[in-house]
Design a protein around this motif. Structure first.
Motif, PDB file in Angstrom:
ATOM      1  N   PHE A  32       0.848  -1.200   0.000  1.00  0.00           N
ATOM      2  CA  PHE A  32       0.000   0.000   0.000  1.00  0.00           C
ATOM      3  C   PHE A  32       0.884   1.250   0.000  1.00  0.00           C
ATOM      4  O   PHE A  32       1.427   1.629   1.038  1.00  0.00           O
ATOM      5  N   GLY A  35      -0.941   5.489  -3.276  1.00  0.00           N
ATOM      6  CA  GLY A  35      -1.344   5.972  -4.600  1.00  0.00           C
ATOM      7  C   GLY A  35      -2.746   5.461  -4.915  1.00  0.00           C
ATOM      8  O   GLY A  35      -3.301   4.635  -4.190  1.00  0.00           O
ATOM      9  N   LYS A  36      -3.294   5.920  -6.032  1.00  0.00           N
ATOM     10  CA  LYS A  36      -4.680   5.550  -6.373  1.00  0.00           C
ATOM     11  C   LYS A  36      -4.816   4.050  -6.622  1.00  0.00           C
ATOM     12  O   LYS A  36      -5.856   3.455  -6.327  1.00  0.00           O
ATOM     13  N   VAL A  63       5.859   0.565   2.868  1.00  0.00           N
ATOM     14  CA  VAL A  63       7.310   0.633   3.070  1.00  0.00           C
ATOM     15  C   VAL A  63       7.719   2.096   2.926  1.00  0.00           C
ATOM     16  O   VAL A  63       7.393   2.731   1.916  1.00  0.00           O
ATOM     17  N   ARG A 114      12.256  -2.267  -2.394  1.00  0.00           N
ATOM     18  CA  ARG A 114      10.926  -2.256  -1.782  1.00  0.00           C
ATOM     19  C   ARG A 114      10.297  -3.647  -1.844  1.00  0.00           C
ATOM     20  O   ARG A 114       9.749  -4.148  -0.878  1.00  0.00           O
ATOM     21  N   GLY A 133      -0.675  -3.402  -6.790  1.00  0.00           N
ATOM     22  CA  GLY A 133      -1.744  -2.659  -7.464  1.00  0.00           C
ATOM     23  C   GLY A 133      -1.536  -2.407  -8.951  1.00  0.00           C
ATOM     24  O   GLY A 133      -2.124  -1.478  -9.484  1.00  0.00           O
TER      25      GLY A 133
HETATM   26  N1  LIG Z   1       5.984   2.290  -0.569  1.00  0.00           N
HETATM   27  C1  LIG Z   1       5.278   1.205  -0.845  1.00  0.00           C
HETATM   28  N2  LIG Z   1       4.914   0.371   0.142  1.00  0.00           N
HETATM   29  C2  LIG Z   1       4.210  -0.751  -0.111  1.00  0.00           C
HETATM   30  N3  LIG Z   1       3.837  -1.125  -1.348  1.00  0.00           N
HETATM   31  C3  LIG Z   1       4.177  -0.330  -2.363  1.00  0.00           C
HETATM   32  C4  LIG Z   1       4.909   0.872  -2.178  1.00  0.00           C
HETATM   33  N4  LIG Z   1       5.084   1.451  -3.391  1.00  0.00           N
HETATM   34  C5  LIG Z   1       4.495   0.655  -4.280  1.00  0.00           C
HETATM   35  N5  LIG Z   1       3.944  -0.421  -3.691  1.00  0.00           N
HETATM   36  C6  LIG Z   1       3.191  -1.520  -4.330  1.00  0.00           C
HETATM   37  O1  LIG Z   1       3.738  -1.779  -5.610  1.00  0.00           O
HETATM   38  C7  LIG Z   1       2.760  -1.505  -6.615  1.00  0.00           C
HETATM   39  C8  LIG Z   1       3.443  -0.954  -7.831  1.00  0.00           C
HETATM   40  O2  LIG Z   1       4.150   0.186  -7.470  1.00  0.00           O
HETATM   41  P1  LIG Z   1       4.374   1.373  -8.477  1.00  0.00           P
HETATM   42  O3  LIG Z   1       5.145   2.437  -7.793  1.00  0.00           O
HETATM   43  O4  LIG Z   1       4.843   0.799  -9.745  1.00  0.00           O
HETATM   44  O5  LIG Z   1       2.862   1.752  -8.680  1.00  0.00           O
HETATM   45  P2  LIG Z   1       2.066   3.066  -8.675  1.00  0.00           P
HETATM   46  O6  LIG Z   1       1.592   3.256 -10.063  1.00  0.00           O
HETATM   47  O7  LIG Z   1       2.788   4.185  -8.022  1.00  0.00           O
HETATM   48  O8  LIG Z   1       0.876   2.505  -7.763  1.00  0.00           O
HETATM   49  P3  LIG Z   1       0.111   3.249  -6.623  1.00  0.00           P
HETATM   50  O9  LIG Z   1      -0.862   4.148  -7.350  1.00  0.00           O
HETATM   51  O10 LIG Z   1      -0.543   2.203  -5.814  1.00  0.00           O
HETATM   52  O11 LIG Z   1       1.177   3.973  -5.871  1.00  0.00           O
HETATM   53  C9  LIG Z   1       1.761  -0.556  -5.953  1.00  0.00           C
HETATM   54  O12 LIG Z   1       0.502  -0.595  -6.575  1.00  0.00           O
HETATM   55  C10 LIG Z   1       1.730  -1.107  -4.555  1.00  0.00           C
HETATM   56  O13 LIG Z   1       0.925  -2.265  -4.473  1.00  0.00           O
END
Ligand SMILES: Nc1ncnc2c1ncn2[C@@H]1O[C@H](COP(=O)(O)OP(=O)(O)OP(=O)(O)O)[C@@H](O)[C@H]1O
Length: 255
Positions: A32, A35-36, A63, A114, A133
């Protein structure tokens, strides 16, 4: 309560059934970021818990990178919607600064590190699945980036097994990014921006290849609005014997 569109809940239910993502008794850790995408994911799983004929548990994990992130609102969000939440604090930013210079490899370093923390947290706490996500636009961007810049035909599967046996699942993989954005907007949920990597919140630009690929896909879709439907079908219609790779060409007979 939040309003999850019928489209999203149907897509998630269908994807879940088709690929066997979450089953009876699963313990799912959900990445989590705030982000959206991952915010929608939490609510989609909450909805699935209510309607599915099987029982499973999940917990959100955020994280941090040691960049002074302001994430209290994520904890508040989870509390409001009765979602268990844990914050895993790390020093990824400092380690990154020592290891690499400020270029595009920053983003993949962040994401690898991460992922490592998420895998370890899941393993240590007895979770058998990790949900991320990613959505259909991510899968297509990743495909085109690999195709155009990295010399590989690869994308993002709905489910795969990590080295430590943990199953990584992507329940939103058939949702369009705009559906997830609409979910956050219509429920007035505040989310962290769409940066492709945390470093971009500071002074680092979006990697060139990703930016170009995003623009390319946008332009292509403007000209061909059915493009994502075709691309999704193509990902289920892989004709390996029509490429150049020798092992797929043995006894190759074509009409
Ligand atoms: N800081 C974090 N802590 C935990 N899970 C993370 C974190 N950043 C990303 N994730 C997980 O990895 C996925 C993919 O990350 P990415 O940064 O590519 O996506 P994003 O497009 O920024 O997604 P989101 O809108 O959920 O931030 C996220 O959807 C989430 O499930």
């Amino acid at each position: 309560m939040v309003e999850l569109s019928k489209k999203i809940s149907k897509l998630v239910g269908k994807t879940n059934a088709e690929y066997g993502l979450i089953k009876e008794g699963d313990k799912v850790l959900v990445g989590f970021s705030g982000g959206k995408d991952s915010t929608t994911l939490l609510h989609a799983l909450k909805h699935l818990q209510r309607v599915a004929p099987f029982k499973f548990e999940f917990k959100a994990v955020t994280v941090t990178y040691g960049m002074g992130e302001q994430i209290q609102f994520l904890a508040d969000h989870c509390k409001k919607y009765e979602i268990e939440h844990e914050i895993v604090d790390t020093e990824i930013f400092e380690i990154a600064g020592e290891k690499i210079r400020k270029n595009s490899s920053f983003c993949s370093f962040f994401s690898r590190m991460r992922r490592g923390y998420l895998y370890t947290t899941a393993q240590e706490q007895g979770y058998n699945k990790l949900a991320l996500g990613h959505h259909l636009d991510d899968a297509m961007e990743s495909f085109f980036m690999n195709f155009l810049y990295n010399g590989a035909l690869r994308s993002m599967p709905p489910i795969y097994q990590a080295e430590n046996g943990l199953e990584v699942i992507r329940p939103l993989i058939f949702c369009r990014e705009r559906q997830l954005r609409a979910f956050a907007q219509s429920n007035e949920i505040s989310v962290i921006g769409d940066e492709a990597c945390p470093a971009m919140r500071f002074d680092i630009k979006m990697p060139h290849a990703r930016e170009k690929t995003k623009k390319l896909l946008e332009q292509m879709e403007e000209e061909n609005p059915q493009m994502f439907i075709s691309m999704k079908a193509a990902f289920n219609n892989i004709q390996t014997s029509t490429f150049f790779q020798k092992e797929f060409l043995d006894n190759n007979k074509q009409d």
